[in-house]
Write a protein that holds these residues in place. Sequence first.
Motif, PDB file in Angstrom:
ATOM      1  N   VAL A  26       1.101  -0.826   0.204  1.00 14.63           N
ATOM      2  CA  VAL A  26      -0.290  -0.202   0.019  1.00 14.63           C
ATOM      3  C   VAL A  26       0.667   1.259   0.102  1.00 14.63           C
ATOM      4  N   THR A  27       0.910   2.325  -0.575  1.00 17.51           N
ATOM      5  CA  THR A  27       1.240   3.388  -0.046  1.00 17.51           C
ATOM      6  C   THR A  27       0.455   4.166   1.039  1.00 17.51           C
ATOM      7  N   GLU A  28       1.394   5.277   0.916  1.00 22.62           N
ATOM      8  CA  GLU A  28       0.677   6.259   2.242  1.00 22.62           C
ATOM      9  C   GLU A  28       1.509   7.464   2.573  1.00 22.62           C
TER      10      GLU A  28
ATOM     11  N   ILE B 228      -2.842  13.237   9.441  1.00 24.82           N
ATOM     12  CA  ILE B 228      -2.927  13.503   7.970  1.00 24.82           C
ATOM     13  C   ILE B 228      -2.089  12.623   7.511  1.00 24.82           C
ATOM     14  N   HIS B 229      -2.737  11.955   6.336  1.00 23.40           N
ATOM     15  CA  HIS B 229      -2.761  11.136   5.679  1.00 23.40           C
ATOM     16  C   HIS B 229      -3.646  10.521   4.680  1.00 23.40           C
ATOM     17  N   ARG B 230      -3.287  10.077   3.904  1.00 21.94           N
ATOM     18  CA  ARG B 230      -3.502   8.963   2.466  1.00 21.94           C
ATOM     19  C   ARG B 230      -3.207   8.098   2.362  1.00 21.94           C
ATOM     20  N   MET B 231      -4.647   6.287   2.084  1.00 23.31           N
ATOM     21  CA  MET B 231      -3.424   5.223   1.324  1.00 23.31           C
ATOM     22  C   MET B 231      -4.101   4.754   0.136  1.00 23.31           C
ATOM     23  N   GLY B 232      -3.455   4.072  -0.135  1.00 22.96           N
ATOM     24  CA  GLY B 232      -4.130   3.582  -1.919  1.00 22.96           C
ATOM     25  C   GLY B 232      -3.208   2.253  -1.936  1.00 22.96           C
ATOM     26  N   GLY B 233      -3.920   1.473  -2.725  1.00 17.76           N
ATOM     27  CA  GLY B 233      -3.601   0.671  -3.001  1.00 17.76           C
ATOM     28  C   GLY B 233      -1.908   0.815  -3.710  1.00 17.76           C
ATOM     29  N   ALA B 234      -0.864  -0.289  -3.937  1.00 22.52           N
ATOM     30  CA  ALA B 234       0.033  -0.328  -5.006  1.00 22.52           C
ATOM     31  C   ALA B 234       0.127  -1.425  -5.678  1.00 22.52           C
TER      32      ALA B 234
ATOM     33  N   ALA C  69       6.036  18.935  -2.128  1.00 21.99           N
ATOM     34  CA  ALA C  69       4.545  18.167  -2.905  1.00 21.99           C
ATOM     35  C   ALA C  69       4.306  16.662  -1.597  1.00 21.99           C
ATOM     36  N   ALA C  70       3.687  16.141  -1.329  1.00 25.46           N
ATOM     37  CA  ALA C  70       3.264  15.007  -0.507  1.00 25.46           C
ATOM     38  C   ALA C  70       4.573  14.373  -0.773  1.00 25.46           C
ATOM     39  N   GLN C  71       4.980  13.327   1.104  1.00 26.28           N
ATOM     40  CA  GLN C  71       5.626  13.298   1.375  1.00 26.28           C
ATOM     41  C   GLN C  71       5.312  11.503   0.853  1.00 26.28           C
ATOM     42  N   VAL C  72       5.683  10.530  -0.253  1.00 29.88           N
ATOM     43  CA  VAL C  72       4.642   9.174  -0.418  1.00 29.88           C
ATOM     44  C   VAL C  72       5.940   7.649   0.020  1.00 29.88           C
ATOM     45  N   LYS C  73       5.552   7.301   0.627  1.00 26.96           N
ATOM     46  CA  LYS C  73       5.713   6.169   0.440  1.00 26.96           C
ATOM     47  C   LYS C  73       4.912   4.854   0.276  1.00 26.96           C
ATOM     48  N   THR C  74       6.269   3.224   0.299  1.00 24.49           N
ATOM     49  CA  THR C  74       5.356   2.004   0.137  1.00 24.49           C
ATOM     50  C   THR C  74       5.138   1.673   1.347  1.00 24.49           C
ATOM     51  N   VAL C  75       4.191   0.979   1.882  1.00 28.07           N
ATOM     52  CA  VAL C  75       4.890  -0.297   2.929  1.00 28.07           C
ATOM     53  C   VAL C  75       4.420  -1.766   1.956  1.00 28.07           C
ATOM     54  N   ARG C  76       5.802  -2.885   1.614  1.00 29.34           N
ATOM     55  CA  ARG C  76       5.348  -3.660   2.067  1.00 29.34           C
ATOM     56  C   ARG C  76       5.010  -4.887   1.892  1.00 29.34           C
ATOM     57  N   ALA C  77       4.782  -6.129   1.525  1.00 28.90           N
ATOM     58  CA  ALA C  77       4.049  -7.214   2.661  1.00 28.90           C
ATOM     59  C   ALA C  77       5.404  -7.348   3.839  1.00 28.90           C
TER      60      ALA C  77
END
Length: 177
Positions: free
Chosen positions: A99-101, A128-134, A109-117
Amino acid sequence: MTLAPSPATTILTRDDLPSLPGRALTSRELRAWVRALAARPDLWEQHVHHDPASGRHYVSLYRDADIDVWLLCWNLEDDTGWHDHDTSSGAVAVTRGAVTESRPRLGGAAQVKTVRAGRTLAFGPDHIHRMGGAVDGSVSLHAYSPPLWRMGQYAVSDSGVMRRFSVSYADELRPLS
């Protein structure tokens, strides 16, 4: 889609879960706790469901006076939009895919990181954040303490002004226009 679970409709019982202290947990404690739950797929894996046509699938696994636990299934097009968890701290364990946070940054720009299994993230109530499927088919477990009641959902204007709207914990988060 709106989901309004109550303790009577949750899937797991307190006896099913990793040990709980009988009080609100800190973000550090939540991270360790959700990691322990992730290590027990026999408790939650049967509730995993992916259908890109119907959007993000989520299930309330457990809720009591101290903790609120959810299973979320993600596809690439899923996006929560900007939000906070009001007075609750939280932790997320990614069990499948990634997922991305994104975190907002003033003047940039927003700071984006990918959180893996196999990885977790934790945060306090000021987060405060937003999450999505990576990755299509991703799965994550979310725990909040104290339990969610209200959340803040944010709209950002073209000029960069961020406005907060209070929403119920049972409302599905989607980006605001």
